[in-house]
Design an enzyme around this catalytic site. Structure first.
Site, PDB file in Angstrom:
ATOM      1  N   HIS A   9       9.163   9.582   7.541  1.00 13.37           N
ATOM      2  CA  HIS A   9       8.803   8.181   7.293  1.00 13.37           C
ATOM      3  C   HIS A   9       7.485   7.831   7.987  1.00 13.37           C
ATOM      4  CE1 HIS A   9       9.581   3.729   8.229  1.00 13.37           C
ATOM      5  NE2 HIS A   9       9.391   3.801   6.927  1.00 13.37           N
ATOM      6  N   GLU A  36       6.876  10.080   3.405  1.00 12.62           N
ATOM      7  CA  GLU A  36       6.750   8.713   2.877  1.00 12.62           C
ATOM      8  C   GLU A  36       5.526   8.094   3.532  1.00 12.62           C
ATOM      9  OE1 GLU A  36       7.527   4.227   2.985  1.00 12.62           O
ATOM     10  OE2 GLU A  36       7.058   5.619   4.595  1.00 12.62           O
ATOM     11  N   ASP A  38       2.563   4.431   3.168  1.00 10.31           N
ATOM     12  CA  ASP A  38       2.351   3.075   2.649  1.00 10.31           C
ATOM     13  C   ASP A  38       0.885   2.906   2.237  1.00 10.31           C
ATOM     14  OD1 ASP A  38       5.054   2.082   3.606  1.00 10.31           O
ATOM     15  OD2 ASP A  38       4.147   2.732   5.502  1.00 10.31           O
ATOM     16  N   HIS A  51       0.531   0.748   7.070  1.00 13.95           N
ATOM     17  CA  HIS A  51       1.748  -0.012   6.780  1.00 13.95           C
ATOM     18  C   HIS A  51       1.490  -1.502   6.604  1.00 13.95           C
ATOM     19  CE1 HIS A  51       5.465  -2.237   7.605  1.00 13.95           C
ATOM     20  NE2 HIS A  51       6.041  -1.233   6.958  1.00 13.95           N
ATOM     21  N   GLU A 111       4.643   4.445  -1.221  1.00 13.18           N
ATOM     22  CA  GLU A 111       5.100   3.056  -1.286  1.00 13.18           C
ATOM     23  C   GLU A 111       3.878   2.160  -1.448  1.00 13.18           C
ATOM     24  OE1 GLU A 111       7.344   1.414   2.063  1.00 13.18           O
ATOM     25  OE2 GLU A 111       7.079  -0.574   1.199  1.00 13.18           O
TER      26      GLU A 111
HETATM   27  O1  G3P Z   1       9.976   3.348   1.929  1.00 13.04           O
HETATM   28  C1  G3P Z   1      10.930   3.142   2.907  1.00 13.04           C
HETATM   29  C2  G3P Z   1      10.431   2.254   4.011  1.00 13.04           C
HETATM   30  O2  G3P Z   1       9.156   2.700   4.373  1.00 13.04           O
HETATM   31  C3  G3P Z   1      10.371   0.819   3.612  1.00 13.04           C
HETATM   32  O3  G3P Z   1      10.043  -0.033   4.658  1.00 13.04           O
HETATM   33  O4  G3P Z   1       8.538  -1.390   6.049  1.00 13.04           O
HETATM   34  O5  G3P Z   1       8.938   0.987   6.644  1.00 13.04           O
HETATM   35  O6  G3P Z   1       7.561   0.410   4.669  1.00 13.04           O
HETATM   36  P1  G3P Z   1       8.722   0.009   5.535  1.00 13.04           P
HETATM   37 MG    MG Z   2       7.157   2.355   3.794  1.00 11.70          MG
END
Ligand code: G3P
Ligand code: MG
Length: 246
Positions: A9, A36, A38, A51, A111
């Protein structure tokens, strides 16, 4: 029961500054199944990996990404806040991460952070990069903004898509099926056995993530046996060890 794939993550964000090339390289080193990250867009139209809407929390600068050029962003340090040994890390371009992952077998969950700023056209721009790198089969596109997911899906039907959510959706499998997406992306506290079972019966995958995560081996075993298809965690190395033990 099949054990879930383990995705890092924001990279291995328990060991490295989140969403940096250091965190993504570490994910490759520890043997994560995927990453993952952002995505936002700079003032001059580049897709950048961060993020928040601002650089304030994760760099030594201040500002709103969509009001800053890539040159502005490239001058910021995105590593030292986490640890002195990471000084010199930058906010990466999405393209740099695709280039890093291309020669590996890792999957990539992109994401799109269109929660507050919608970045019109970001779906086409993201797909264009995925296509350029030939990564259609290895990407999962998700967003809390389901308009974004649907726009992306229409122009890139071959790429898997998932809906992120963090509220107690009623019958999420029905909603996801009505949108035609491939997966639910709930936080793990909402990934009940009922949600997972109904999703699977509807032909959907379940990709769980954590809000405010702390690693605990007993809980990790439960999550690994929960039936989710992918676990998106800050602690991929620890999860891989537990998964390996069986
Ligand atoms: O994609 C899963 C997670 O990353 C969603 O929340 O705020 O960590 O981007 P966040
Ligand atoms: Mg995320």
């Amino acid at each position: 029961m099949k054990k879930p794939l383990i995705f890092a993550h924001r990279g291995v964000s328990s060991q490295c500054p989140e969403n940096t090339l250091a965190a993504f390289r570490r994910a490759i080193e520890v043997g994560a199944d995927g990453i993952e990250l952002d995505v936002h867009r700079s003032k001059d139209g580049h897709l950048v990996v961060c993020h928040d809407e601002t650089v304030d929390r994760t760099t030594d600068g201040k500002g709103i990404i969509q009001e800053m050029t890539v040159k502005d962003l490239s001058q910021l340090d995105a590593g030292e806040w986490f640890g002195r040994s990471f000084k010199g890390e930058r906010i990466p371009l999405l393209e740099e991460v695709l280039a890093l992952l291309k020669p590996t077998t890792l999957a990539l969950n992109i994401e799109l952070k269109t929660d507050y700023f919608f970045y019109p056209g970001i779906e086409e721009e993201t797909y264009s990069l995925i296509h350029t790198y030939g990564m259609e089969e290895r990407v999962i596109l998700s967003s809390f903004n389901h308009h974004t997911v649907l726009r992306f899906k229409r122009l890139a039907p071959r790429v898997r898509t998932g809906i992120l959510y963090s509220c107690h959706l009623y019958e999420p499998h029905r909603y996801a099926t009505s949108l035609g997406v491939n997966a639910l992306h709930p936080p793990m506290h909402l990934a009940s056995s009922e949600v997972i079972q109904e999703a699977h019966e509807a032909g959907l995958s379940v990709h769980g993530w954590f809000s405010r995560e702390r690693f605990d081996e007993t809980r990790a075993r439960q999550y690994l046996g929960s039936g989710v298809d992918i676990l998106i965690t800050n602690y991929p190395q620890e999860y891989l060890v537990v998964r390996e033990k069986g």
